[in-house]
Design an enzyme around this catalytic site. Structure first.
Site, mmCIF file in Angstrom:
data_model
loop_
_atom_site.group_PDB
_atom_site.id
_atom_site.type_symbol
_atom_site.label_atom_id
_atom_site.label_comp_id
_atom_site.label_asym_id
_atom_site.label_seq_id
_atom_site.Cartn_x
_atom_site.Cartn_y
_atom_site.Cartn_z
ATOM 1 N N TYR A 133 -59.134 -7.201 -19.445
ATOM 2 C CA TYR A 133 -60.446 -6.953 -20.044
ATOM 3 C C TYR A 133 -60.797 -8.167 -20.899
ATOM 4 C CZ TYR A 133 -63.921 -3.862 -22.414
ATOM 5 O OH TYR A 133 -65.049 -3.266 -22.914
ATOM 6 N N GLU A 134 -61.699 -9.004 -20.376
ATOM 7 C CA GLU A 134 -62.109 -10.225 -21.069
ATOM 8 C C GLU A 134 -63.356 -9.941 -21.902
ATOM 9 O OE1 GLU A 134 -60.477 -12.966 -21.194
ATOM 10 O OE2 GLU A 134 -59.182 -13.071 -19.420
ATOM 11 N N ILE A 135 -63.153 -9.682 -23.177
ATOM 12 C CA ILE A 135 -64.267 -9.466 -24.100
ATOM 13 C C ILE A 135 -64.965 -10.806 -24.352
ATOM 14 C CG2 ILE A 135 -64.885 -8.706 -26.434
ATOM 15 C CD1 ILE A 135 -62.356 -6.937 -26.346
#
Length: 224
Positions: free
Chosen positions: A192-194
């Protein structure tokens, strides 16, 4: 909630973990591992993990078992560096079939050998001992949900965040968790690349609830 030492670093810093169990028949419920702080210079993932911890600490009602590691790389978090005190990128150090000692740049230093770092030794031992149905690894970069394996939860999170779902992150990642767990050991792994440098309150307001909605889907589809 149970607090325990997941492992330790070269400098003997503990890697703290928090375990939450389903209220009913936890032995029959799916187990999700959530990891923040793999890279110490990506505080967004740590904030999201800590935000989840606070929500779960106040009230935990998910029909899942969750192990949460807010700061998998505590040395890097303290040093504000991608790697640990050995300057090793933990997300290039896992024993994948494509592991290589050749780094794209110094920033992606894979270490002297695959699984040389104590943090990853603890992680691999854990995954071998603890049946795990999903891993969510919280990072920051371009807004993206990178899926390795079948992860219907990503669609739920995308609906709440507007993030794109990408099975391929777009460049080689030898020694990564997505390859090791998701592709080679068949544990669905969501990286999960915020969005980098967004305000922390936005992470708490948008991404923590989105992850929780995704976990509700996990309870629906992954319980035995």
């Amino acid at each position: 909630m149970e607090i325990f030492k997941f492992g330790e670093t070269l400098l003997n810093l503990p890697i703290h973990a928090y375990r939450f169990k389903a209220a009913q028949n936890p032995e029959k419920k799916a187990h999700v591992l959530i990891i923040g702080g793999v890279h110490g210079d990506e505080p967004e993932g740590v904030v999201a993990a800590r935000g989840l911890l606070e929500v779960f600490r106040q009230k935990y009602d998910l029909d899942l078992n969750i192990t949460l590691l807010p700061e998998f790389n505590p040395e890097g978090v303290l040093l504000k560096t991608r790697g640990n005190s050995n300057k090793v990128d933990l997300n290039r150090n896992l024993p994948t079939k494509d592991w290589t000692s050749v780094a794209a740049t110094e920033r992606y230093n894979p270490g002297p050998s695959a699984l040389s770092e104590k943090e990853n030794q603890a992680l691999v031992a854990w995954l071998k001992e603890q049946p795990t149905q999903l891993i969510i690894s919280l990072h920051s970069w371009k807004p993206m949900l990178n899926t390795n394996g079948d992860i219907p939860e990503a669609a739920i999170i995308a609906k709440h965040t507007g993030y794109v779902i990408e099975p391929d992150i777009g460049y080689p990642t030898p020694g990564s968790l997505g390859t090791y767990a998701g592709l080679e050991n068949h544990i669905p792994t969501l990286t999960y690349e915020i969005e980098r440098d967004i305000k922390f309150d936005q992470i708490i307001r948008v991404h923590v609830p989105a992850i929780i909605e995704g976990l509700k889907e996990s309870a629906r589809i992954r319980n035995r």
